[in-house]
Design an enzyme around this catalytic site. Structure first.
Site, short mmCIF file in Angstrom:
data_model
loop_
_atom_site.label_atom_id
_atom_site.label_comp_id
_atom_site.label_asym_id
_atom_site.label_seq_id
_atom_site.Cartn_x
_atom_site.Cartn_y
_atom_site.Cartn_z
N ARG A 35 0.78 -1.10 -0.01
CA ARG A 35 -0.09 -0.07 0.02
C ARG A 35 0.65 1.22 -0.08
NH1 ARG A 35 -4.76 -2.43 4.08
NH2 ARG A 35 -5.85 -3.15 2.17
N LYS A 192 -19.93 -17.38 1.80
CA LYS A 192 -21.50 -17.33 2.04
C LYS A 192 -22.38 -16.68 1.13
CE LYS A 192 -21.61 -17.78 6.98
NZ LYS A 192 -22.12 -17.23 8.28
N GLY A 340 -10.39 -9.38 -0.30
CA GLY A 340 -9.17 -9.94 0.18
C GLY A 340 -8.64 -11.40 -0.11
N GLY A 363 -14.29 -3.91 1.03
CA GLY A 363 -15.57 -3.39 1.06
C GLY A 363 -16.06 -2.31 0.11
P1 AMP Z 1 -15.79 -14.86 1.54
O1 AMP Z 1 -14.86 -14.36 2.48
O2 AMP Z 1 -17.12 -15.18 1.41
O3 AMP Z 1 -15.00 -14.30 0.09
O4 AMP Z 1 -15.21 -16.54 1.40
C1 AMP Z 1 -13.70 -16.93 1.20
C2 AMP Z 1 -13.89 -18.32 1.94
O5 AMP Z 1 -14.49 -19.25 1.38
C3 AMP Z 1 -12.45 -18.99 1.82
O6 AMP Z 1 -11.69 -18.80 3.09
C4 AMP Z 1 -12.67 -20.26 1.42
O7 AMP Z 1 -11.98 -21.24 1.90
C5 AMP Z 1 -14.01 -20.46 1.74
N1 AMP Z 1 -14.97 -21.42 0.75
C6 AMP Z 1 -14.63 -21.55 -0.53
N2 AMP Z 1 -15.33 -22.64 -1.08
C7 AMP Z 1 -16.09 -23.49 0.00
C8 AMP Z 1 -16.83 -24.66 0.33
N3 AMP Z 1 -17.14 -25.18 -0.67
N4 AMP Z 1 -16.79 -24.60 1.49
C9 AMP Z 1 -16.46 -23.91 2.49
N5 AMP Z 1 -15.68 -22.83 2.44
C10 AMP Z 1 -15.49 -22.48 1.42
#
Ligand code: AMP
Length: 386
Positions: A35, A192, A340, A363
């Site tokens: 950064r 999620k 991230g 964000g």
């Molecule tokens: P996010 O912060 O919502 O972008 O989620 C990223 C996280 O999703 C990473 O740490 C991944 O390990 C997790 N992730 C990706 N695919 C899966 C899956 N099929 N089941 C559980 N976690 C997952």
């Protein structure tokens, strides 16, 4: 937005809002200076014009209004001085006034040590604004927050404009959202679906194809009636997934990589989507799915990527995300990536040079892609209309 490049900065007090929120280790040492490096061209541009350069940034989340050594920008001042090859003075009580010479760089102590920063306090914003002739917003990653140093100050500064870094980021995102070369493909992965509902809904209206991955894809598979065993998924979002599927833009995976435990040591097993057993969880896309998605990536003219398509932190389940990243990097399309985990994945695979634009905003990037107005951009636009 007014651009810093179009303003005469000679002999002026130029206050630049940077994003020096760098990662620190337990001893307070900077673990990545990305950064700070990114800010150098803007600072040099101001120095070349003999401006009096004043820098602002936050670092971490201190209790507002309280000085706390571990959130001091001292290590940033030292690193910046080293990279610029000139002294950078850290000013602690800067709201009372800042002495700065032409061609000098001073860094104000953490903006979050001031009461009213987070609440975008008007009085604080005015106190900051009188310290400069020109305010330059160059911290895109903070543009979604209406705070005194990102938004309030831009209301009151004599001149308020966007710095080159901020301009470049906004232009890249505008190129994807407003007038993209088509087909426009978005890839949204991550854990999620509930945290990305607004994003998926906005993108489903604008894109030609929308690939979903990770835990998000599991909810889509469940909505389509496939067995997902004990995979991460969100029953509350099934109806949204059904609605998005009905638009006909979301391809479902063909095969997946499963395991019976969520662990780096778990044995990966490739399965057709209809064959996932009750004790299995889906942790990555399978090779047939990767091949199908690679074809969509190859055909796209614009690509937006946010979120891993599998648990890429575990080597056995990294292949889907690695393959998607490689296909994007190799494609001729204009590509924008942000978030991230997405940036961590790109760095892990060493593919940054293949992506057209990498957004620094987590964000801020997501909110822009959701179609929300970012306060720091809105205020600069309105100042330009005066
Ligand atoms: P996010 O912060 O919502 O972008 O989620 C990223 C996280 O999703 C990473 O740490 C991944 O390990 C997790 N992730 C990706 N695919 C899966 C899956 N099929 N089941 C559980 N976690 C997952």
């Amino acid at each position: 937005m007014l651009s810093m490049k179009s303003i005469d900065l000679r002999h002026k007090r130029v206050m630049i809002r940077e994003d020096f929120n760098v990662p620190l280790d337990n001893e307070g040492k900077i673990t990545s200076d990305t950064r700070i490096q990114a800010a150098l061209p803007t600072i040099r541009l101001a120095l070349e014009q003999h401006a009096k350069v004043i820098l602002l940034s936050h670092l971490g989340r201190p209790v507002e209004g309280q000085y706390e050594e571990r959130y001091s920008l001292l290590s940033v001042a030292e690193k910046l001085s080293q990279l610029l090859g000139r002294p950078v003075r850290l000013v602690k009580n800067w709201l009372q006034g800042i002495e700065v010479e032409e061609g000098e760089v001073v860094l104000c102590e953490n903006v979050r040590f001031n009461f009213g920063e987070n609440a975008d306090d008007d009085l604080l914003s005015q106190k900051m604004a009188v310290l400069c002739d020109v305010f330059v917003m160059d911290a895109f990653a903070t543009a979604h927050r209406a705070q005194a140093s990102t938004h309030g100050i831009a209301k009151y500064a004599a001149v308020a404009c966007a710095g080159p870094l901020m301009m470049a980021e906004v232009e890249a995102l505008t190129a994807v959202m407003d007038n993209p070369a088509r087909p426009l493909l978005a890839i949204v992965g991550g854990a999620k679906i509930s945290s990305k509902l607004a994003l998926l809904e906005n993108l489903s209206r604008r894109t030609d194809q929308l690939i979903v991955g990770g835990g998000i894809a599991n909810t889509f598979l469940a909505a389509a009636g496939y067995p997902i065993g004990c995979s991460l998924y969100e029953p509350d979002s099934l109806s949204t997934a059904e609605k998005l599927l009905a638009m006909g833009k979301v391809p479902l995976p063909i095969d997946v990589v499963t395991a019976t435990a969520f662990s780096a040591e778990a044995l990966p097993v490739i399965k057709a989507i209809a064959d996932v057993a009750p004790d299995e969880m889906i942790l990555d896309i399978g090779p047939k799915t990767l091949a199908a998605y690679t074809t969509l990536i190859d055909d796209a003219k614009t690509i937006l990527w946010n979120g891993p398509v599998g648990v890429f932190e575990f080597p056995a389940f990294v292949h889907g995300t690695a393959g998607i990243a490689r296909a994007i990097a190799l494609s001729q399309a204009y590509s924008v990536a942000g978030g991230g985990d997405t940036l961590a994945a790109i760095e892990l695979f060493g593919l940054a040079s293949g992506i057209s634009s990498i957004s620094t905003g987590g964000g801020a990037f997501l909110e822009y892609m959701e179609g929300k107005e970012l306060p720091a951009i809105t205020i600069l636009n309105s100042r330009n209309e005066e």
